[in-house]
Structures are given as structure tokens and as C-alpha cells.
Design an enzyme around this catalytic site. Structure first.
Site, PDB file in Angstrom:
ATOM      1  N   ARG A 103       3.811 -11.798  -6.805  1.00 23.76           N
ATOM      2  CA  ARG A 103       4.875 -10.779  -7.275  1.00 23.76           C
ATOM      3  C   ARG A 103       5.218  -9.846  -5.829  1.00 23.76           C
ATOM      4  O   ARG A 103       5.972  -8.848  -6.025  1.00 23.76           O
ATOM      5  CB  ARG A 103       3.879  -9.654  -8.149  1.00 23.76           C
ATOM      6  CG  ARG A 103       2.529  -9.204  -7.500  1.00 23.76           C
ATOM      7  CD  ARG A 103       1.838  -8.614  -8.646  1.00 23.76           C
ATOM      8  NE  ARG A 103       0.401  -8.418  -8.275  1.00 23.76           N
ATOM      9  CZ  ARG A 103      -0.193  -7.164  -7.689  1.00 23.76           C
ATOM     10  NH1 ARG A 103       0.777  -6.064  -7.830  1.00 23.76           N
ATOM     11  NH2 ARG A 103      -1.319  -6.946  -7.198  1.00 23.76           N
ATOM     12  N   GLU A 123      -8.311 -10.841 -14.459  1.00 22.54           N
ATOM     13  CA  GLU A 123      -7.143 -11.106 -13.533  1.00 22.54           C
ATOM     14  C   GLU A 123      -6.957 -12.429 -13.128  1.00 22.54           C
ATOM     15  O   GLU A 123      -5.931 -12.764 -12.560  1.00 22.54           O
ATOM     16  CB  GLU A 123      -6.868  -9.927 -12.582  1.00 22.54           C
ATOM     17  CG  GLU A 123      -8.214  -9.590 -11.659  1.00 22.54           C
ATOM     18  CD  GLU A 123      -7.807  -8.556 -10.911  1.00 22.54           C
ATOM     19  OE1 GLU A 123      -7.076  -7.816 -10.770  1.00 22.54           O
ATOM     20  OE2 GLU A 123      -9.028  -7.898 -10.394  1.00 22.54           O
ATOM     21  N   ARG A 132      -8.920   3.439  -8.082  1.00 20.48           N
ATOM     22  CA  ARG A 132      -9.098   2.470  -6.823  1.00 20.48           C
ATOM     23  C   ARG A 132      -9.760   2.992  -5.774  1.00 20.48           C
ATOM     24  O   ARG A 132      -9.275   3.696  -4.938  1.00 20.48           O
ATOM     25  CB  ARG A 132      -7.708   1.941  -6.630  1.00 20.48           C
ATOM     26  CG  ARG A 132      -6.824   1.550  -7.507  1.00 20.48           C
ATOM     27  CD  ARG A 132      -5.522   1.132  -6.978  1.00 20.48           C
ATOM     28  NE  ARG A 132      -4.546   0.640  -8.006  1.00 20.48           N
ATOM     29  CZ  ARG A 132      -3.708   1.060  -8.785  1.00 20.48           C
ATOM     30  NH1 ARG A 132      -3.439   2.475  -8.611  1.00 20.48           N
ATOM     31  NH2 ARG A 132      -2.713   0.384  -9.693  1.00 20.48           N
ATOM     32  N   ARG A 178     -13.131   1.183 -10.019  1.00 21.22           N
ATOM     33  CA  ARG A 178     -13.145  -0.118  -9.593  1.00 21.22           C
ATOM     34  C   ARG A 178     -13.820  -0.397  -8.312  1.00 21.22           C
ATOM     35  O   ARG A 178     -13.471   0.411  -7.170  1.00 21.22           O
ATOM     36  CB  ARG A 178     -11.636  -0.783  -9.734  1.00 21.22           C
ATOM     37  CG  ARG A 178     -11.803  -2.185  -9.501  1.00 21.22           C
ATOM     38  CD  ARG A 178     -10.174  -2.617  -9.339  1.00 21.22           C
ATOM     39  NE  ARG A 178      -9.496  -2.139  -8.185  1.00 21.22           N
ATOM     40  CZ  ARG A 178      -8.261  -2.336  -8.068  1.00 21.22           C
ATOM     41  NH1 ARG A 178      -7.329  -3.131  -8.954  1.00 21.22           N
ATOM     42  NH2 ARG A 178      -7.490  -2.013  -7.115  1.00 21.22           N
ATOM     43  N   CYS A 209      -4.692  -2.292 -17.605  1.00 19.22           N
ATOM     44  CA  CYS A 209      -4.733  -1.240 -16.677  1.00 19.22           C
ATOM     45  C   CYS A 209      -3.432  -1.717 -15.450  1.00 19.22           C
ATOM     46  O   CYS A 209      -3.362  -1.036 -14.498  1.00 19.22           O
ATOM     47  CB  CYS A 209      -5.737  -1.119 -15.764  1.00 19.22           C
ATOM     48  SG  CYS A 209      -6.580  -2.208 -15.171  1.00 19.22           S
ATOM     49  N   ASN A 243      -1.282  -7.188 -13.458  1.00 24.07           N
ATOM     50  CA  ASN A 243      -0.324  -7.446 -12.111  1.00 24.07           C
ATOM     51  C   ASN A 243      -0.892  -8.833 -11.522  1.00 24.07           C
ATOM     52  O   ASN A 243      -0.157  -9.962 -11.302  1.00 24.07           O
ATOM     53  CB  ASN A 243      -0.691  -6.399 -11.428  1.00 24.07           C
ATOM     54  CG  ASN A 243      -0.333  -5.081 -11.637  1.00 24.07           C
ATOM     55  OD1 ASN A 243       0.576  -4.962 -12.536  1.00 24.07           O
ATOM     56  ND2 ASN A 243      -0.340  -4.198 -10.885  1.00 24.07           N
ATOM     57  N   ASP A 244      -2.121  -9.039 -11.303  1.00 22.85           N
ATOM     58  CA  ASP A 244      -2.735 -10.317 -10.613  1.00 22.85           C
ATOM     59  C   ASP A 244      -2.780 -11.391 -11.599  1.00 22.85           C
ATOM     60  O   ASP A 244      -2.408 -12.396 -11.497  1.00 22.85           O
ATOM     61  CB  ASP A 244      -4.181 -10.007 -10.037  1.00 22.85           C
ATOM     62  CG  ASP A 244      -4.054  -9.532  -8.630  1.00 22.85           C
ATOM     63  OD1 ASP A 244      -3.028  -9.843  -8.046  1.00 22.85           O
ATOM     64  OD2 ASP A 244      -4.867  -8.885  -8.144  1.00 22.85           O
ATOM     65  N   HIS A 252       0.842  -1.138   0.014  1.00 29.44           N
ATOM     66  CA  HIS A 252      -0.112  -0.088   0.031  1.00 29.44           C
ATOM     67  C   HIS A 252       0.998   1.161  -0.061  1.00 29.44           C
ATOM     68  O   HIS A 252       0.511   2.345  -0.662  1.00 29.44           O
ATOM     69  CB  HIS A 252      -1.000   0.019   1.177  1.00 29.44           C
ATOM     70  CG  HIS A 252      -1.695  -1.361   1.440  1.00 29.44           C
ATOM     71  ND1 HIS A 252      -2.049  -1.740   2.648  1.00 29.44           N
ATOM     72  CD2 HIS A 252      -2.219  -2.139   0.562  1.00 29.44           C
ATOM     73  CE1 HIS A 252      -2.617  -3.132   2.250  1.00 29.44           C
ATOM     74  NE2 HIS A 252      -2.767  -3.154   1.266  1.00 29.44           N
TER      75      HIS A 252
END
Length: 735
Positions: free
Chosen positions: A625, A591, A456, A492, A662, A614-615, A349
Site C-alpha cells: 500500500r 492483520e 500507537r 498497541r 481500526c 491496512n495490513d 511516518h
């Protein structure tokens, strides 16, 4: 201890006083030289000729063992111990009983205090406590220069002073240099020795009670001063705060004559030294919990809150073991130039917030805090993933030159801000930006992004001490839409769970939270939470276009259930005569690899999709990751990853479904070049990636690049990164 007498006379007087008070026949002080050797600096009872002549190598003898372990050693017959080292020049032959304690400062042993007796005897617990207290006072007076002049301290390693380079990992791009600010830096006790023991016991007890009450209050979901840490960390705080051993150590330190603040500082130093010896990484990570708890207790004793903002110098480089998003946002943004972390990951975060604020961030810098002091000059190199501590002038000049080059590139990106992103062969590319905080809205105009491809929404929940109310959520979403104007914004829905734990949300512990109840699963299991957010989004989007996207969809049924919830909220609003969005588009994030074989069923139900690389890639390669041990086990520019992306793009073309990317790949020029050659023309990148990617787009000839891509997709190699880079450079693409 300080005075007008020469330094050696003062030190000799100190050992005489200690020997007399401890009823010891020998008292000696050893200090650590910069070489790591321990030099005999003063003694009462041993041969005076050995002073400044006897030096012990690191780890040599019982004195070296005390320094290595950073904890006391008490022996009734020292010569029989396997670590005993005989030095004839000291004349210590007749002494059997040995008691040594480390002089601890910043968790490091800067010296050793020793008392000895001829008779074989066991020193009792009170004597061990006494010598630890004396050693603590000695450590502070030696390091402060009150006992020894600066000339004597010049070659004594009381604090790190040499230039050092520590290799870590890149969490946030950029370069910065400035002066160290330690996050929640320890507050040094002004007084070490208590004037009234009973008063100090009462102060300590009251401070502990208040600290426990604050932690309990936050655990129960109320408003407290501990903003930001996760529920698990707060539970650990409470466990330590209630730990009998920790409480007993504090109480005993006060009973032995220390102030409450000095007791906390001493116990913290002991734990710091003890945990540093541990090999288990989990046990080492608990040191951060102890540090945080001790610092908060010191602030309570000082009469302040357990958390709060701090003033910074104008060129602050924040240094922390780890950090929560709320902690980072507490610092003035205009003064914070860089962030260095001992722990964390690029997906943590704090790292995400740092990138949003365009603050250079380097993490996984092992041992960083113990090598730095408040105010040290330091370089945060987010390009190479390094930290340079107390850099030499030539190193500082080199970094300043690199920063000038970056400024020139930034000026070039500014000139391109309003230039449409069109390739040399006429392909129009839409460049969007990712966001999650109100401060991100400033980047929308600065970067020239054509909208927000990923907002987000969970950040608002993560930096709050309680569940944001409906009106608070609505206000933020309305603010975002107002700032975007006629540019699209894709919200999202709440993506929490896994590593994103809300302190006020009661959740069961899971063995593998990354594959557990998170994102849309949590929203469907707790419909009231998701319904409130959808209601806020619909209210904010009244009369204009609203784009809502659901994260971590693994099955078509999950998306179908989420979309039905949107329809129900729309019907609820209509029944009450409320204005709905003029255009409502509902999409899904791809994802989870399971969707790759069910796109034909999913795409007809969606208005758009967005690929969360990413996921998607970490699940494809079964490599976390955020775990530095395995995060480099796959390359996004590998044939399997590129084939999966190509399949998604082809299915979207077949069904006419708008698609964007994204993930982090969209913000890196080389990876973005690969995405364009696969046919993706809508990319949402971090703010810092929009300019570099646009420059790449303007220099690219996609028609020529696409002719080479099929061969790369069919490669049997583990990665085709080098081949794609060679292709880009052959085509004169600006990377």
C-alpha cells in the site's frame, strides 16, 4: 560586476574580463528565456550583431547540450561534434576549441558560459574548474539582479514564476494555502570568493570532521542533533560524508578560490543537476541524502547545530522531499498549515503524524522543490491530492470558498459531538479514535470519540534519540489514561521494524522488511524490549482498566507466547507488592491472512480483537500500500475483502469475542457504511474521520442495507464500490 553603467555595458565588460583571464579569443554568455530558448546576451570575439538575435532551441547545439546535461563540455574540435550547430550570424567559423559550463541555480541551468579558441586544444582540469567557478558567480549575480536590471530579467527564467498544478497523492485530508517554507532550506553563502584560501580549507576540514562525528554519534545510539532519520539514512549520510570523491570535490572548489560555503553550494548544485538526469529511481532518491548532508554541513559552517527548529510565518506550507516524524514535530504546530512532499506514502511516518495533527498533506509531487522558492504562495489540496503553485486569484478564491464549506461541515460535526452514534433502526455504534502522540489527546474531547481504539506506542520510540526509559514510557501511558478518564484506551505494543526503523536499535538488514522481523516478532525475539514496555503499561494502569493489544500476530503460538509474557510481568509486580490494573484485557490485531483460517483457535485465548485492515488487505492482495505503482491494484470494497471481513465478524459473534476495526477504512464514511452492514459496530478512526462517520451513522438504516449485502458479497466483480455507494445514496445515507 554591478555598477551605474547600463546593463549591456556591464555584461560586455564581464565577457571581456573573462576572456582575458581565461586567455580565450571568444567568451559568450547565453541566458535561458521563459520559452526555454537560450539567447546570446553578450560576447567578446563573436559578431556583436548576433547579441539578442541568436537564439538556440532547447537542446540545440553544444550550448544547448551543456544546458541539457547541466555539466561542462570541453572539446578540442567543436565543429566535428555531432551536436554542433552552425549559426553563420555569429561568425564562429574559425574557432575549434570549445569549453562551456552551465549557470546553475537550484539545480537548473539558467544559462551557459562559453569560451572558445581558434587552435585545436584540450582545456586542462584547472581551466574547467575556473570556468565552473566563474559560472557559479555569474548565476548568483544574474539571479539576484546585480548584473541585469529587473526589466531585462522579466522574460529570463531564473526562477519559476508561472502558476502550476502538480498532481500527487492524498496523504492527509484537508485544504490549506500559505507561503512556502523549504524544510532545511539551503543557506545561500554570503561570500562566494575566499579572501584566504588556507583559512577556508581549515574551516571546511573542521566542519566535515564535526559533521562526521555527529553522524557517528547517532549511529552508535548516543544523543546527537540528527533526530528522526532512520538508521539506513544515517548510514547513507556517513557513506557520503566519507566519500573521497565528494570530499575531493569540496577541497578542489576551495583551492580554486571559493569560500567553504560556496564550495558546498557548488558541489551540491553539480550533484543535483547530475542526479536529475538519472533514470534509476534509487539513484534519484540518493539526491535527498546529498541535499540533507550538504544543508547540515552549511549549518555547521554557519556556526549552528546540524538540526533544529525554525521560525515559521503564520501561514506556513512546509515543502520537503521527504520527512521523518521528529522533523515534522520540530515545527510550531499553530503556524504549520500544510505539508507537501516530493516522495513518501500515505503510510509513511510523516503522513501519519500529519493526519494526527490534522494538517493537510499531499505527497508524491515529482519535481516540487525545484519549481518552488522560499516564500512562494502555494495551495495544499488534500482532498484532490494536488498542489497549486503560485495560484491565480480565481483559483485562490475557489479554494477559500471550499475551505468555508469545510468549516461549515466542521461546525456541523461539532454540533453532533455529544450526540450518541445510533442508526435510524436503533443500532448503537461505538466510535473511537486512533492516536499515537500526546497532541492527539486534545482530539479526544474535540471529536466526541468514546475512547482510543488504537494508541500507537511506537511514535514515542520513533521521535526519540534513544530508547525511552521505563519511567518515561510509564509517564506517557499514564498521561494518556488520565486524559481519557473513564473512556477505554487500547495500547498497541511496539510496532517497529519494516519501514519503522529506530536509529538506536541494532537490526540486521532484510531483503523484504515488510515481511521480516517486525512488530510482535521483534518483541518476542528481544523480550527485554517488550518486557520493559509491558512493565510500563502495567504501572500506568494500576488500579484501573488496561487494554493491551499485540500487533501482526501471524500464528496462535505467537499470541500465546506474548500473553504468557504479560502473565509473567503481572507475577513480577505481585511479588513486589505493586498495584496491578483493576481490569486487564489482552487482545490481538488481525492483520495477517493466516489467522483467517485459525480464528477458532485464537479467539478463545483473547479478550478482544481488532482488525487492522491496512495490513490485512495489502497482504491479502500482495500489493504494497506504500508503493504508488501497485497501491491501487485492489479495492477494499471488493468481494474478497468484504468476505474476509464478514468471516471475522461471524466468528467473533459465535465466540462472543468483542471486535473492532481500526484501519483507515473505519474513518471513511462509505467504507464505514460497508463495515456496519457487515455487522461491525465498533470503529476506531483517525480524528478527522470521527465526525463524518458519525453523521453517516445517524442517517443510516442498517436493516435495509443488510438485505442487499449478501448479493454484493457473491459478486464476481473486482470491486463493488459503485454498488455500495448507489445503495447508500438510495437509502439517503450521508456520505
Amino acid at each position: 560586476m554591478a555598477g551605474a553603467a547600463p546593463a549591456q555595458e556591464r555584461l560586455d565588460g564581464v565577457v571581456r574580463i573573462i576572456a582575458r583571464s581565461m586567455v580565450a579569443e571568444v567568451c559568450s554568455i547565453y541566458l535561458r528565456r521563459a520559452s526555454g530558448e537560450l539567447e546570446l546576451f553578450a560576447t567578446e570575439g563573436l559578431n556583436r550583431e548576433a547579441v539578442h538575435n541568436t537564439r538556440l532551441r532547447p537542446g540545440e547545439g553544444l550550448v544547448g547540450e551543456v544546458a541539457r546535461l547541466a555539466q561542462p563540455i570541453s572539446l578540442s574540435d567543436a565543429p566535428s561534434h555531432p551536436s554542433f550547430s552552425y549559426r553563420p550570424e555569429t561568425g564562429e567559423d574559425p574557432y575549434h576549441a570549445f569549453l562551456g559550463a552551465p549557470l546553475l541555480r537550484g539545480g537548473r541551468a539558467i544559462g551557459v558560459l562559453v569560451v572558445q579558441n581558434r587552435a585545436e586544444r584540450r582545456y586542462d582540469e584547472d581551466e574547467v574548474e575556473d570556468i565552473q567557478t566563474i559560472a557559479m558567480v555569474l548565476a548568483e549575480t544574474v539571479a539576484s539582479g546585480e548584473l541585469l536590471a529587473q526589466e531585462e530579467l522579466r522574460d529570463i527564467e531564473v526562477a519559476p514564476h508561472r502558476p502550476e498544478r502538480i498532481k500527487g497523492q492524498k496523504f492527509g485530508d484537508g485544504l490549506a494555502y500559505g507561503h512556502v517554507v523549504l524544510h532545511e532550506a539551503p543557506l545561500p553563502p554570503e561570500r562566494l570568493l575566499a579572501e584566504n584560501q588556507q583559512v577556508e580549507e581549515i574551516r571546511l576540514r573542521e566542519a566535515l570532521n564535526r559533521l562526521k562525528a555527529d553522524v557517528d554519534h547517532m549511529l552508535e545510539g548516543g544523543l546527537g542533533n540528527l533526530a528522526g532519520p532512520s538508521f539506513e539514512v544515517l548510514e547513507t549520510y556517513r557513506m557520503f560524508a566519507d566519500d573521497r570523491g565528494w570530499n575531493r570535490s569540496l577541497e578542489e572548489a576551495v583551492r580554486n578560490g571559493l569560500t567553504a560555503e560556496a564550495a558546498v553550494d557548488r558541489v551540491r548544485n553539480e550533484h543535483r543537476a547530475r542526479f536529475a538526469q538519472a533514470r534509476d529511481p534509487y539513484i534519484k532518491e540518493r539526491l535527498h541524502d546529498f541535499e540533507d548532508l550538504a544543508n547540515r554541513l552549511l549549518r555547521v559552517l554557519a556556526g549552528g547545530a546540524t538540526g533544529g527548529r525554525r521560525d515559521l510565518p503564520d501561514d506556513a506550507i512546509l515543502v520537503a522531499r521527504n520527512l521523518g516524524p521528529a522533523d515534522l514535530l520540530e515545527y510550531p504546530r499553530d503556524k504549520l498549515k500544510g505539508l507537501l512532499l516530493e516522495e513518501g506514502s500515505a503510510a509513511s511516518h510523516a503522513a501519519i503524524v500529519a493526519r494526527a495533527l490534522q494538517i493537510p498533506c499531499v505527497g508524491r509531487l515529482q519535481g516540487l522543490r525545484d519549481r518552488l522558492s522560499e516564500g512562494d504562495l502555494v495551495i495544499a489540496d488534500g482532498e484532490t491530492g494536488e498542489a497549486h503553485l503560485r495560484p491565480r486569484p480565481d483559483m485562490l478564491q475557489a479554494v477559500q470558498s471550499r475551505m468555508e464549506v469545510r468549516d461549515q461541515r466542521r461546525a456541523e460535526f461539532t454540533r453532533l459531538r455529544d450526540v450518541p452514534a445510533v442508526t435510524l433502526d436503533g443500532t448503537r455504534v461505538t466510535l473511537l479514535t486512533n492516536a499515537g502522540l500526546a497532541v492527539d489527546l486534545e482530539n479526544l474531547n474535540e471529536t466526541g470519540a468514546e475512547g482510543i481504539g488504537l494508541f500507537r506506542t511506537e511514535f514515542q520510540f520513533m521521535v526519540s534519540d534513544e530508547l525511552p526509559r521505563l519511567d518515561v514510557q510509564t509517564a506517557l501511558y499514564r498521561l494518556v489514561l488520565d486524559a481519557a478518564g473513564d473512556r477505554p484506551v487500547t495500547f498497541r505494543t511496539l510496532d517497529v521494524g519494516g519501514d519503522k526503523v529506530l536509529p538506536y536499535l541494532d537490526q540486521e538488514r532484510e531483503e523484504n522488511p515488510a515481511l521480516g522481523r517486525r512488530a510482535i516478532r521483534l518483541g518476542l525475539d528481544r523480550p527485554a524490549l517488550l518486557r520493559m514496555q509491558l512493565r510500563a503499561l502495567l504501572a500506568a494502569g494500576a488500579g484501573r482498566e488496561l487494554r493491551v493489544m499485540f500487533p501482526m500476530i501471524a500464528t496462535v503460538d505467537e499470541f500465546r507466547a506474548a500473553r504468557e509474557m504479560v502473565d509473567e510481568e503481572c507475577a513480577w509486580a505481585r511479588r513486589r507488592g505493586r498495584t496491578l490494573p483493576a481490569v486487564l484485557r489482552v487482545g490481538a490485531m488481525v492483520e495477517c491472512p493466516s489467522l483467517l483460517w485459525h480464528l477458532d483457535a485464537l479467539l478463545p485465548l483473547t479478550d478482544f480483537i481488532s482488525v487492522g485492515t491496512n495490513d490485512l488487505l495489502q497482504y491479502m492482495f500482495a500489493a504494497d500500500r506504500t508503493n504508488p505503482l501497485v497501491s491501487d491494484r485492489y479495492d477494499p470494497l471488493s468481494p474478497p475483502a468484504l468476505r474476509a471481513l464478514a468471516e471475522i465478524q461471524r466468528k467473533c459473534v459465535d465466540t462472543g469475542t468483542p471486535v473492532s476495526v481500526c484501519g483507515e477504512l473505519a474513518g471513511r464514511p462509505l467504507e464505514a457504511f460497508a463495515l456496519l452492514t457487515l455487522g461491525f459496530h465498533r470503529l476506531s478512526a483517525p480524528a478527522g474521520g470521527v465526525g463524518p462517520v458519525k453523521r453517516m451513522v445517524l442517517s443510516a438504516d442498517l436493516a435495509a442495507a443488510r438485505r442487499a449485502m449478501p448479493g454484493l458479497l457473491g459478486s464476481s466483480a473486482g470491486s463493488v464500490r459503485n454498488e455500495i455507494e448507489s445503495l447508500a445514496r438510495k437509502l439517503n445515507v450521508a456520505l
